[in-house]
Design a protein around this motif. Sequence first.
Motif, PDB file in Angstrom:
ATOM      1  N   ALA A 202       6.687   1.752 -12.233  1.00  0.00           N
ATOM      2  CA  ALA A 202       7.620   1.437 -11.143  1.00  0.00           C
ATOM      3  C   ALA A 202       6.985   1.758  -9.797  1.00  0.00           C
ATOM      4  N   GLN A 203       6.252   2.862  -9.711  1.00  0.00           N
ATOM      5  CA  GLN A 203       5.673   3.202  -8.402  1.00  0.00           C
ATOM      6  C   GLN A 203       4.577   2.197  -8.025  1.00  0.00           C
ATOM      7  N   GLN A 204       3.833   1.688  -9.003  1.00  0.00           N
ATOM      8  CA  GLN A 204       2.846   0.647  -8.695  1.00  0.00           C
ATOM      9  C   GLN A 204       3.539  -0.622  -8.217  1.00  0.00           C
ATOM     10  N   ARG A 205       4.621  -0.968  -8.900  1.00  0.00           N
ATOM     11  CA  ARG A 205       5.354  -2.195  -8.541  1.00  0.00           C
ATOM     12  C   ARG A 205       5.881  -2.078  -7.107  1.00  0.00           C
ATOM     13  N   ILE A 206       6.427  -0.922  -6.771  1.00  0.00           N
ATOM     14  CA  ILE A 206       6.963  -0.724  -5.417  1.00  0.00           C
ATOM     15  C   ILE A 206       5.833  -0.729  -4.390  1.00  0.00           C
ATOM     16  N   ALA A 207       4.701  -0.135  -4.758  1.00  0.00           N
ATOM     17  CA  ALA A 207       3.556  -0.125  -3.836  1.00  0.00           C
ATOM     18  C   ALA A 207       3.141  -1.563  -3.499  1.00  0.00           C
ATOM     19  N   GLU A 208       3.031  -2.385  -4.518  1.00  0.00           N
ATOM     20  CA  GLU A 208       2.614  -3.774  -4.288  1.00  0.00           C
ATOM     21  C   GLU A 208       3.680  -4.526  -3.495  1.00  0.00           C
ATOM     22  N   ARG A 209       4.921  -4.243  -3.802  1.00  0.00           N
ATOM     23  CA  ARG A 209       6.015  -4.900  -3.070  1.00  0.00           C
ATOM     24  C   ARG A 209       5.956  -4.542  -1.578  1.00  0.00           C
ATOM     25  N   LEU A 210       5.707  -3.269  -1.295  1.00  0.00           N
ATOM     26  CA  LEU A 210       5.659  -2.854   0.114  1.00  0.00           C
ATOM     27  C   LEU A 210       4.474  -3.492   0.838  1.00  0.00           C
ATOM     28  N   ILE A 211       3.303  -3.490   0.218  1.00  0.00           N
ATOM     29  CA  ILE A 211       2.132  -4.094   0.875  1.00  0.00           C
ATOM     30  C   ILE A 211       2.388  -5.579   1.132  1.00  0.00           C
ATOM     31  N   ALA A 212       3.026  -6.230   0.170  1.00  0.00           N
ATOM     32  CA  ALA A 212       3.291  -7.675   0.301  1.00  0.00           C
ATOM     33  C   ALA A 212       4.376  -7.971   1.325  1.00  0.00           C
ATOM     34  N   ALA A 213       5.422  -7.146   1.337  1.00  0.00           N
ATOM     35  CA  ALA A 213       6.626  -7.496   2.108  1.00  0.00           C
ATOM     36  C   ALA A 213       6.598  -7.017   3.558  1.00  0.00           C
ATOM     37  N   LEU A 214       5.755  -6.029   3.880  1.00  0.00           N
ATOM     38  CA  LEU A 214       5.806  -5.504   5.256  1.00  0.00           C
ATOM     39  C   LEU A 214       5.493  -6.556   6.324  1.00  0.00           C
ATOM     40  N   PRO A 215       4.458  -7.418   6.123  1.00  0.00           N
ATOM     41  CA  PRO A 215       4.258  -8.464   7.141  1.00  0.00           C
ATOM     42  C   PRO A 215       5.475  -9.387   7.245  1.00  0.00           C
ATOM     43  N   SER A 216       6.144  -9.637   6.125  1.00  0.00           N
ATOM     44  CA  SER A 216       7.338 -10.495   6.142  1.00  0.00           C
ATOM     45  C   SER A 216       8.456  -9.846   6.940  1.00  0.00           C
ATOM     46  N   VAL A 217       8.683  -8.544   6.707  1.00  0.00           N
ATOM     47  CA  VAL A 217       9.749  -7.823   7.421  1.00  0.00           C
ATOM     48  C   VAL A 217       9.506  -7.904   8.923  1.00  0.00           C
ATOM     49  N   LEU A 218       8.272  -7.576   9.294  1.00  0.00           N
ATOM     50  CA  LEU A 218       7.924  -7.547  10.720  1.00  0.00           C
ATOM     51  C   LEU A 218       8.098  -8.920  11.361  1.00  0.00           C
ATOM     52  N   MET A 219       7.525  -9.930  10.720  1.00  0.00           N
ATOM     53  CA  MET A 219       7.489 -11.240  11.361  1.00  0.00           C
ATOM     54  C   MET A 219       8.796 -12.005  11.213  1.00  0.00           C
TER      55      MET A 219
END
Length: 376
Positions: A119-136
């Motif tokens: 689960a922590q790996q899945r969340i890590a990948e989700r955060l790396i992927a989603a942060l540019p989306s959140v910002l932009m």
Amino acid sequence: MAEPTYSRGMAGVIAGETAIATVGQEGHGLTYRGYSIFDLAEHATFEEVAWLLLHGELPTADELAGFKARLLAGRALPKALRHVLEQLPSTSHPMDVLRTGVSALGCLEPEPEPATPDAQQRIAERLIAALPSVLMYWYQFAHHGRQIDTAVEDGSVAGHFLHLLYGHMPDATQQRAVDVSLILYAEHEFNASTFTARITTSTLSDVYSTITGAIGTLRGPLHGGANEAAMALIEPLQNADDAERYIMEALARKDKIMGFGHRVYRVSDPRSDVIKGWAKTLADATGDTRLYPVSERIEAVMRREKDLFPNLDFYSASAYHFLGIPTPLFTPIFVLSRVSGWLAHVFEQRGDNRLIRPSAVYTGPDERAWVPIDQR
Ligand SMILES: CC(C)(COP(=O)(O)OP(=O)(O)OC[C@H]1O[C@@H](n2cnc3c(N)ncnc32)[C@H](O)[C@@H]1OP(=O)(O)O)[C@@H](O)C(=O)NCCC(=O)NCCS
């Protein structure tokens, strides 16, 4: 127990162990998991570096392909998060938006309890992927009224960010410049925001809380905010002589010059040499004849007057500016990258946890008698 020692700002205090990075320790330069920052900035992509930080080894071709595919799949934002982002005013600082976005995602896709490695790996990948989306997503909605599709199909984190900013694919030089910048910003041992992440982790809190806290810590101008402050410094300066005059006056006032100096490095910041090269490449590509010479003169004056050197933030400012990135997005780019280092530290702390709880030197009054309210 060893005799307690005190050092203001914890300067020079060893506050834990890490196998993730060396930052100028004797015999080492800046390395991530043993690899020199110069090799990584020349040969690696940010995705390879993020994997290296999270897993301790460079990815194989298959591992990298799988990782990149999962990052692509993690770019879409849930409707509820888009709704939250649409409520935030255009006057918000984008760092506050990122902090809020991570916190909201933690409500929508919480980490299971107890935490598991998967689960922590899945969340890590989700955060790396989603942060540019959140910002932009927020940036385009708040500033241009556009509800953009963040799940674009470009392969790299750098390309994703620039694509969402420009509305089209960046060229290869633009993409690689941001890619290298993400590599340089990815990890830096026990800096303030990473230490925040480790402290939060040490209480057995969840991943989202650690990253939310780390973003808040990175925001300040003595840490990540220095790249925006450096831009504010150079932007109004018209030429190198103007810059020299301004810096001499600022030093006479004992102002801190943002983008210079470092708590750990004493002679130079190795990352600065790399980003300076990119700032020059981008200055030439955009026909700049002002900001790069201004920056070089400030560097020379700071060296001559204070024996201080530029840190990574100083030339990042002009490099980002030449890429057409709005200044308030500078520190958020740091987040898009450093999240990988923070997450590596979260995992490392969890792997050998002990609550981080230092002590203080008490400087208050001696013990005294209670005073009833009518006698104060
Ligand atoms: C990074 C930083 C916070 C490190 O701070 P620190 O280790 O606590 O060092 P200090 O602030 O105690 O500085 C030591 C001396 O150098 C001077 N100095 C350090 N950075 C300076 C700067 N950017 N401009 C002018 N003087 C500076 C201090 O005034 C101090 O001088 P003094 O001994 O005469 O009082 C500090 O260098 C700074 O504020 N830099 C600007 C912000 C920045 O670029 N941050 C990003 C860091 S990657």
